[in-house]
Scaffold this active site. Sequence first.
Site, mmCIF file in Angstrom:
data_model
loop_
_atom_site.group_PDB
_atom_site.id
_atom_site.type_symbol
_atom_site.label_atom_id
_atom_site.label_comp_id
_atom_site.label_asym_id
_atom_site.label_seq_id
_atom_site.Cartn_x
_atom_site.Cartn_y
_atom_site.Cartn_z
ATOM 1 N N LYS A 191 22.813 38.916 33.206
ATOM 2 C CA LYS A 191 22.512 40.218 33.424
ATOM 3 C C LYS A 191 23.853 41.299 32.557
ATOM 4 O O LYS A 191 24.944 40.990 33.086
ATOM 5 C CB LYS A 191 22.702 40.510 34.875
ATOM 6 N N GLY A 244 34.232 41.311 34.539
ATOM 7 C CA GLY A 244 34.437 42.520 34.590
ATOM 8 C C GLY A 244 35.600 43.063 35.516
ATOM 9 O O GLY A 244 36.635 42.311 35.359
ATOM 10 N N SER A 245 35.390 44.024 36.245
ATOM 11 C CA SER A 245 36.747 44.496 37.144
ATOM 12 C C SER A 245 37.086 43.747 38.299
ATOM 13 O O SER A 245 36.261 43.069 38.863
ATOM 14 C CB SER A 245 36.105 45.976 37.698
ATOM 15 N N THR A 246 38.303 43.688 38.568
ATOM 16 C CA THR A 246 38.653 43.133 39.706
ATOM 17 C C THR A 246 37.859 43.203 41.213
ATOM 18 O O THR A 246 37.556 42.665 41.768
ATOM 19 C CB THR A 246 40.078 43.155 39.722
ATOM 20 N N GLY A 249 34.577 41.666 40.744
ATOM 21 C CA GLY A 249 34.821 40.150 41.140
ATOM 22 C C GLY A 249 35.118 39.972 42.690
ATOM 23 O O GLY A 249 34.577 38.956 42.981
ATOM 24 N N GLU A 266 36.406 36.563 35.259
ATOM 25 C CA GLU A 266 37.455 36.912 34.106
ATOM 26 C C GLU A 266 37.520 38.446 34.766
ATOM 27 O O GLU A 266 36.678 39.050 34.072
ATOM 28 C CB GLU A 266 36.826 36.795 32.904
ATOM 29 N N CYS A 300 40.025 44.428 28.172
ATOM 30 C CA CYS A 300 40.826 43.687 29.303
ATOM 31 C C CYS A 300 42.288 43.344 29.032
ATOM 32 O O CYS A 300 43.054 43.228 29.894
ATOM 33 C CB CYS A 300 39.915 42.527 29.896
ATOM 34 N N GLU A 401 45.017 49.783 35.739
ATOM 35 C CA GLU A 401 44.206 49.497 34.805
ATOM 36 C C GLU A 401 43.671 50.614 34.276
ATOM 37 O O GLU A 401 42.754 51.398 35.239
ATOM 38 C CB GLU A 401 43.303 48.232 34.949
HETATM 39 P P1 NAD Z 1 32.175 46.416 36.153
HETATM 40 O O1 NAD Z 1 32.827 45.403 37.158
HETATM 41 O O2 NAD Z 1 32.037 47.708 36.738
HETATM 42 O O3 NAD Z 1 30.866 45.760 35.561
HETATM 43 C C1 NAD Z 1 30.741 44.360 35.147
HETATM 44 C C2 NAD Z 1 29.369 44.014 35.305
HETATM 45 O O4 NAD Z 1 29.253 43.712 36.925
HETATM 46 C C3 NAD Z 1 28.319 44.955 35.095
HETATM 47 O O5 NAD Z 1 27.238 44.034 34.522
HETATM 48 C C4 NAD Z 1 27.839 45.354 36.313
HETATM 49 O O6 NAD Z 1 26.467 45.904 36.327
HETATM 50 C C5 NAD Z 1 28.188 44.351 37.270
HETATM 51 N N1 NAD Z 1 28.152 44.727 38.706
HETATM 52 C C6 NAD Z 1 28.736 45.703 39.103
HETATM 53 N N2 NAD Z 1 28.697 45.632 40.319
HETATM 54 C C7 NAD Z 1 28.228 44.499 40.892
HETATM 55 C C8 NAD Z 1 27.842 43.822 41.975
HETATM 56 N N3 NAD Z 1 28.310 44.525 43.424
HETATM 57 N N4 NAD Z 1 27.389 42.677 42.207
HETATM 58 C C9 NAD Z 1 27.286 41.993 40.931
HETATM 59 N N5 NAD Z 1 27.499 42.444 39.843
HETATM 60 C C10 NAD Z 1 27.951 43.479 39.704
HETATM 61 O O7 NAD Z 1 33.093 46.326 34.772
HETATM 62 P P2 NAD Z 1 32.872 47.153 33.390
HETATM 63 O O8 NAD Z 1 33.177 48.614 33.741
HETATM 64 O O9 NAD Z 1 31.588 46.790 32.961
HETATM 65 O O10 NAD Z 1 33.840 46.550 32.437
HETATM 66 C C11 NAD Z 1 35.303 46.807 32.626
HETATM 67 C C12 NAD Z 1 36.178 45.776 33.566
HETATM 68 O O11 NAD Z 1 35.941 44.537 32.871
HETATM 69 C C13 NAD Z 1 37.580 46.340 33.437
HETATM 70 O O12 NAD Z 1 38.305 45.809 34.605
HETATM 71 C C14 NAD Z 1 38.205 44.828 32.368
HETATM 72 O O13 NAD Z 1 39.383 44.624 32.352
HETATM 73 C C15 NAD Z 1 37.073 43.808 32.797
HETATM 74 N N6 NAD Z 1 37.068 42.811 31.691
HETATM 75 C C16 NAD Z 1 37.716 41.737 31.622
HETATM 76 C C17 NAD Z 1 37.434 40.634 30.676
HETATM 77 C C18 NAD Z 1 38.219 39.447 30.738
HETATM 78 O O14 NAD Z 1 37.834 38.444 30.178
HETATM 79 N N7 NAD Z 1 39.007 39.264 31.733
HETATM 80 C C19 NAD Z 1 36.701 41.207 29.527
HETATM 81 C C20 NAD Z 1 36.264 42.368 29.333
HETATM 82 C C21 NAD Z 1 36.421 43.326 30.346
#
Ligand code: NAD
Length: 498
Positions: A191, A244-246, A249, A266, A300, A401
């Site tokens: 996704k 994605g974001s903490t 996660g 991650e 990130c 962040e």
């Molecule tokens: P986000 O957490 O908003 O979204 C990431 C993904 O999760 C998207 O596909 C989103 O649709 C999905 N999502 C959102 N809510 C969800 C839920 N309740 N259940 C399941 N899936 C859900 O993050 P973003 O704004 O897309 O990206 C930025 C964040 O990602 C930053 O915090 C960044 O540090 C982190 N990031 C981490 C890494 C790493 O490797 N550690 C790499 C890139 C980005």
Amino acid sequence: MTLNFDAKKLAGDLYDGGFRPMFIGGQWVAAQSGEVSEAYNPATGEVLATVPLAGAADVDAAVVAARKAFEGPWSKFTPYERQVLLLKIADLFEANWERLSVSDTLNMGMPISRTIANKRRVIGMLRFYAGMATSLHGEVIDNSFPGEIVSFTRREPIGVVGAIIPWNAPTAASIWKIAPALATGCTVILKPSEDAPLTPLLIAKLMQEAGVPDGVVNIVTGKGSVAGARLAEHPDVNKIVFTGSTATGQAIARAAVGNLKRVSLELGGKSPLIICRDADIERAVPIAAMAVFAHSGQICIAGSRLFVAREIHDEFVGKVADYARSLRIGHGIEEDTDIGPLISARQAKVVEGFISSGQSEGANLMAGGNRLSGPLYDGGNFITPTVFGGVKDDMRIAREEIFGPVISAMPFDTIDEVVERANATPYGLAAGIFTQNLGLAHKLVRRIKAGSVWVNMYHAIDPAVPFGGMKMSGYGREGGTEHLHEYLETKAVWIQTD
Ligand code: NAD
């Protein structure tokens, strides 16, 4: 960088605002509800395409397809056949790299010079995992009954994997999730982010062209709160791999508890970059600047807390501010652009909020800090590379962040002090150290709590080297051989032989 192809022409050919179906069970389909969402170019606001807005029923259909594929002919593929398939995908990526790069640049704003330059990293991943496909093995273990019982382990694919990725590196993030699944014999439902869904759909086309069996790789476009949440809670998904974001996660880890599916995360960071008194300043300045400004800070691992030895602090931070002012801001598709737009108006507002909080809390704004306007910028979300000096550890810009082009610089006096301050964060994703003293570098490497530490450099990522976070930056690693264990279960086998 000079491109040897016409990126703008390719951009014009790629997207025309039309509908792009998602990919489930080898079929190109719309959402069952018929709902769509628009995919934008964040530099111009132009609609590039519409994509299905998947609901829970679409995710369920993808899980059924992935389960059927996992138990079907895909389970008969030998490691060698999986290797050949991955190598074929790598070749197709090589042949289509310009399209993939232009697609990423259009849909998420990263300058074309950077998306093009990621080629070795992404295709290297495919070839690395191709190699790994034929090196999976269990162990023969000496038990307490020699001569009577033989015991050994088998490494078996975990099953159906749900992969949820952010918007900031769609091609690399997709491959970092799909390639190990293919190497180990799993099936995957990916996704993408609702903010950048387009390149993963191109990737699905390449998978199909390479001959990946139906249902082995599925791409479901939709909102995190609906499609992502359903994937995370689904009782027939064995594993979630998430970037994605903490906060997301944490939600995913909670949702996964229902069937105790395996989870790797991650997540975000607030990484320290430590410039010691003896650092090579001329070398460190551009690296420290680009440790944040690359992709407008939307990375990130952004080294956004810049700790500089007090003796060189003013000179160093002044040079970083000069460097920030020299960067060219513009549309990612222009080959001389250094800094592209932020992904959305929403994210630009968040970053502006951080910049005002830095000013109101008394930090010294040394470069940038403003939103650009005018014909080139009005359709997008452009914020100038921003450097704050005189930042205190308890200011918001030093703790949270930002995911935007903002450096928070702070002086330090002693090594013990900087170690303590660098580690005083809930995150533990990455860190950087600049010093010419090798002994000091090793000492700092041992004491910094982060999943990756770079010395006299920043940003390097390689398929063979594990990447991931400590503390609230997540758990599990991507890259390297230990990554594959995340997609495998260990089965112990006992055989009575006497
Ligand atoms: P986000 O957490 O908003 O979204 C990431 C993904 O999760 C998207 O596909 C989103 O649709 C999905 N999502 C959102 N809510 C969800 C839920 N309740 N259940 C399941 N899936 C859900 O993050 P973003 O704004 O897309 O990206 C930025 C964040 O990602 C930053 O915090 C960044 O540090 C982190 N990031 C981490 C890494 C790493 O490797 N550690 C790499 C890139 C980005």
